[in-house]
Design an enzyme around this catalytic site. Structure first.
Site, PDB file in Angstrom:
ATOM      1  N   HIS A 193     -94.541 111.544 -31.304  1.00  0.00           N
ATOM      2  CA  HIS A 193     -93.794 110.326 -31.310  1.00  0.00           C
ATOM      3  C   HIS A 193     -92.325 110.983 -30.454  1.00  0.00           C
ATOM      4  O   HIS A 193     -91.422 110.360 -30.149  1.00  0.00           O
ATOM      5  CB  HIS A 193     -92.906 109.752 -31.888  1.00  0.00           C
ATOM      6  CG  HIS A 193     -94.420 109.081 -32.821  1.00  0.00           C
ATOM      7  ND1 HIS A 193     -95.298 108.279 -33.419  1.00  0.00           N
ATOM      8  CD2 HIS A 193     -94.835 109.760 -33.962  1.00  0.00           C
ATOM      9  CE1 HIS A 193     -96.245 108.315 -33.300  1.00  0.00           C
ATOM     10  NE2 HIS A 193     -96.203 108.566 -34.568  1.00  0.00           N
ATOM     11  N   SER A 230     -79.426 121.331  -6.408  1.00  0.00           N
ATOM     12  CA  SER A 230     -79.496 119.740  -5.439  1.00  0.00           C
ATOM     13  C   SER A 230     -78.784 120.009  -4.889  1.00  0.00           C
ATOM     14  O   SER A 230     -77.802 121.117  -4.262  1.00  0.00           O
ATOM     15  CB  SER A 230     -78.730 119.154  -6.979  1.00  0.00           C
ATOM     16  OG  SER A 230     -77.756 117.906  -5.876  1.00  0.00           O
ATOM     17  N   LYS A 271     -75.976 121.788 -10.796  1.00  0.00           N
ATOM     18  CA  LYS A 271     -77.800 121.390 -10.912  1.00  0.00           C
ATOM     19  C   LYS A 271     -78.786 122.316 -11.374  1.00  0.00           C
ATOM     20  O   LYS A 271     -78.408 123.329  -9.907  1.00  0.00           O
ATOM     21  CB  LYS A 271     -78.576 120.420 -10.332  1.00  0.00           C
ATOM     22  CG  LYS A 271     -77.269 118.764 -10.334  1.00  0.00           C
ATOM     23  CD  LYS A 271     -77.716 118.024 -11.676  1.00  0.00           C
ATOM     24  CE  LYS A 271     -79.135 118.303 -12.356  1.00  0.00           C
ATOM     25  NZ  LYS A 271     -80.081 116.630 -11.352  1.00  0.00           N
ATOM     26  N   GLU A 307     -91.984 119.354 -12.589  1.00  0.00           N
ATOM     27  CA  GLU A 307     -91.996 118.235 -12.158  1.00  0.00           C
ATOM     28  C   GLU A 307     -93.616 118.271 -11.083  1.00  0.00           C
ATOM     29  O   GLU A 307     -93.944 116.993 -11.295  1.00  0.00           O
ATOM     30  CB  GLU A 307     -90.502 117.653 -11.417  1.00  0.00           C
ATOM     31  CG  GLU A 307     -89.881 117.533 -12.095  1.00  0.00           C
ATOM     32  CD  GLU A 307     -88.445 117.377 -12.285  1.00  0.00           C
ATOM     33  OE1 GLU A 307     -87.579 117.479 -12.689  1.00  0.00           O
ATOM     34  OE2 GLU A 307     -87.923 117.758 -10.930  1.00  0.00           O
TER      35      GLU A 307
END
Ligand code: ARG
Length: 464
Positions: free
Chosen positions: A159, A280, A286, A293
């Protein structure tokens, strides 16, 4: 066949609308089948000769012509025009241009229905072995990282809540076994595709006495299809392949999700190499895990391919219908997407840096609560009661803002009289791991045995 005239034009008085020609054509994508289509045609020509349908000189002419077509098409100079319809027509048309009317004998006893089925089976054989090679490479990288980080301890989650401590090698090897089953599924799909459909003709079987078994062994098939209607209708093997690829993607996607979370500042368990991260356009600080992804994102695309072909197939009356031409793009796309995803994931995994100190520091010792409950069980307490005793201890520790290991023996015993002095030696990570040497567990001995099993499976080349 004069240029611009269709192979099937005899039945037609009028010509095809340009729009229809564009809509009907598969040559834009089925040209990927060129190699296997020609290999199949060479073998078919030889089979026709053995059946006495073609004279030896004719076969030589046809085979030589096909090799020439292969060279031209592979050279990239050939113009794959949409009016050629598909790769099968294009090859035959070019062959006939090169060798004359004898080229028109190649399609004797054959239909594009059994031909395309053959091509796809041959292509799948190669596709499955390419994807298998990529998966095997990932397994090798996973085993190496497990070996290198066999004693790195981190929280294990259920979880996404801390559950029990584990070692990184155990985590990494969990991927190894998933990949092992993935390879098994690919091998299954290949094995079921390993049947020669030629001889089925359009649907009812050819009238020429072709030796299908000899042809099957010439093309490296394990056997022949048993039923011509089934053979030209069957796309199960493509569905199985895409399904196997979809499951590969699902596995990778879950690991991507973990690694993306782990690469956040909040977790800081890993850092991706610059080679597999991006920046970024606006925020200079970043470093984004775009590689992972994208693998996670492309999983949806492979699922889409699977749903697309399943849906295409579900309403087609036996046997062939043109709907089935829609099988190729999802198949090719699933293959290419899965291949590059596995390769990128392998690169990202191989080059990431682990931060063992962040992993260790993240472990809240309440993750040892199960060990305490098990301890009380060993002292004779029913598990349900032990669960309650430790649960209330944890509640108290949370309220006190204290670690479990900070409690004294007197405090433990005040909480429950069943605690003995030996409880004090339980509350550390080494003790917790050492208790999990059960086969398949995260204990150090068990993980070493598991590593040996993984290495053996890799060496044996067997898939689960
Ligand atoms: N391009 C077609 C396909 O991919 C080849 C088979 C055509 N067969 C036919 N009967 N029109 O399905």
């Amino acid at each position: 066949m004069p240029e611009g005239t269709k192979a099937w034009s005899g039945r037609f008085a009028g010509s095809t609308a340009a729009l229809m020609e564009r809509f009907n054509a598969s040559i834009g994508f089925d040209r990927k089948l060129m190699d296997v289509d020609i290999a199949g045609s060479v073998a078919w020509a030889r089979a026709l000769a053995r059946a006495g349908v073609l004279a030896p000189a004719e076969v030589d002419l046809i085979v030589g012509g096909l090799e020439q077509v292969r060279r031209e098409m592979a050279a990239g100079t050939y113009d794959f025009r949409p009016e050629l319809e598909d790769i099968h027509m294009a090859v035959e048309q070019r062959l006939t241009q090169l060798i004359g009317p004898v080229g028109g004998k190649l399609h004797t006893g054959r239909s594009r229905n059994d031909q395309v089925n053959l091509d796809e089976r041959l292509f799948l054989r190669r596709a499955a072995s390419e994807l298998d090679r990529a998966l095997r490479q990932l397994q090798a990288v996973v085993v190496a990282s497990a070996q290198a980080h066999v004693a790195v301890v981190l929280p294990g989650y259920t979880h996404l809540q801390q559950a029990q401590p584990i070692v990184f090698a155990h985590y990494a090897l969990s991927l190894f076994w998933m990949l092992q089953r993935d390879r098994g599924r690919l091998a299954d799909a290949s094995a079921r595709a390993d049947r020669l459909p030629l001889g089925s003709g359009a649907l009812a079987g050819t009238t020429f006495a072709v030796d299908r078994d000899a042809l099957a062994s010439e093309l490296g098939f394990a056997g022949i299809t048993e039923n011509s209607l089934d053979a030209v209708s069957d796309r199960d093997f493509l569905l199985e392949f895409i399904a196997a690829a979809a499951i590969v993607m699902m596995h990778l996607s879950r690991f991507c999700e973990d690694l993306i979370i782990w690469s956040s500042a909040e977790f800081g368990f890993i850092e991706l190499a610059d080679a597999f991260a991006t920046g970024s356009s606006m925020m200079p600080q970043k470093k984004n895990p775009d590689s992972l992804e994208l693998v996670r994102g492309k999983t949806g695309r492979v699922y889409g391919s699977l749903m697309s072909l399943l849906t295409t197939m579900k309403g087609i009356p036996l046997t062939y219908a043109k709907d089935m031409q829609e099988d190729k793009e999802p198949f090719f796309d699933a293959l290419e997407t899965a291949l590059i995803s596995v390769e990128v994931f392998t690169g990202a995994w191989e080059t990431m840096t682990l931060r063992p100190e962040r992993m260790a520091a993240a472990i809240d010792d309440k993750a040892l609560a199960t060990d305490l409950a098990d301890y009380l069980v060993r002292r004779g307490m029913p598990f349900r009661e032990a669960h309650r005793v430790i649960g209330s201890l944890v509640r108290r520790a949370i309220a006190d803002g204290r670690a479990l290991a900070s409690y004294s023996l007197a405090e433990f015993q005040a909480h429950d009289a069943a605690f003995g002095a030996d409880v004090m030696s339980l509350l550390n990570l080494e003790a917790s791991l050492a208790q999990r040497n059960i086969a398949g567990g995260t204990g150090p001995d068990a993980v070493n045995r598991q590593l040996a099993q993984a290495r053996a499976a890799l060496a044996a080349g067997t898939a689960g």
